[in-house]
Write a protein that holds these residues in place. Structure first.
Motif, PDB file in Angstrom:
ATOM      1  N   PHE A  22     103.568  85.281   9.346  1.00  0.00           N
ATOM      2  CA  PHE A  22     102.735  84.714   8.283  1.00  0.00           C
ATOM      3  C   PHE A  22     103.573  84.416   7.046  1.00  0.00           C
ATOM      4  O   PHE A  22     103.407  83.368   6.417  1.00  0.00           O
ATOM      5  N   ALA A  23     104.444  85.332   6.686  1.00  0.00           N
ATOM      6  CA  ALA A  23     105.301  85.109   5.521  1.00  0.00           C
ATOM      7  C   ALA A  23     106.173  83.878   5.736  1.00  0.00           C
ATOM      8  O   ALA A  23     106.318  83.042   4.837  1.00  0.00           O
ATOM      9  N   GLU A  24     106.710  83.734   6.920  1.00  0.00           N
ATOM     10  CA  GLU A  24     107.595  82.612   7.238  1.00  0.00           C
ATOM     11  C   GLU A  24     106.857  81.279   7.224  1.00  0.00           C
ATOM     12  O   GLU A  24     107.333  80.288   6.675  1.00  0.00           O
ATOM     13  N   HIS A  25     105.668  81.239   7.835  1.00  0.00           N
ATOM     14  CA  HIS A  25     104.955  79.973   8.002  1.00  0.00           C
ATOM     15  C   HIS A  25     103.964  79.656   6.888  1.00  0.00           C
ATOM     16  O   HIS A  25     103.690  78.478   6.624  1.00  0.00           O
ATOM     17  N   LEU A  26     103.387  80.705   6.256  1.00  0.00           N
ATOM     18  CA  LEU A  26     102.335  80.468   5.267  1.00  0.00           C
ATOM     19  C   LEU A  26     102.686  80.952   3.863  1.00  0.00           C
ATOM     20  O   LEU A  26     102.024  80.562   2.899  1.00  0.00           O
TER      21      LEU A  26
END
Length: 114
Positions: A47-51
């Motif tokens: 989630f941190a990487e994509h959002l």
């Protein structure tokens, strides 16, 4: 919606679909993890990487967006909106809404009614 399929990671896509479909049921990150069968650290990292936000942040974002729409588009009492967006208590809903939008649900409805 293509918004939910915009990421090249099926775990993120599946989590977003589950959150979109079930956030108003009062789900938690643990429910997302159970549904997907992934570790918390793996999901948090993806989630941190994509959002750029956490799964918990996404659940809150979806719940608050639904609450805002109900406030603006319906005459439902605040307690019913709280219940419809997964809050057990009106006070918890009111605090979460104020934290998200900077004003109480009642005031938000008065100022921004469509």
């Amino acid at each position: 919606s293509s918004e939910w399929l915009a990421f090249g990671d099926e775990t993120v896509n599946a989590a977003l679909r589950f959150i979109r479909d079930r956030a108003a049921d009062g789900i938690s990150v643990a429910d997302v993890l159970d549904r997907l069968g992934v570790s918390r650290s793996q999901l948090e990292r993806k989630f941190a990487e994509h959002l750029g936000r956490s799964p918990g942040d996404e659940i809150r974002r979806v719940r608050m967006a639904a609450a805002r729409e109900l406030l603006l588009d319906t005459n439902l009492p605040l307690a019913e909106i709280a219940d419809a967006t997964g809050f057990d208590y009106l006070s918890h809903f009111s605090k979460a809404f104020r934290d998200a939008f900077g004003e109480s649900p009642r005031r938000y409805r008065q100022l921004h009614r469509r």
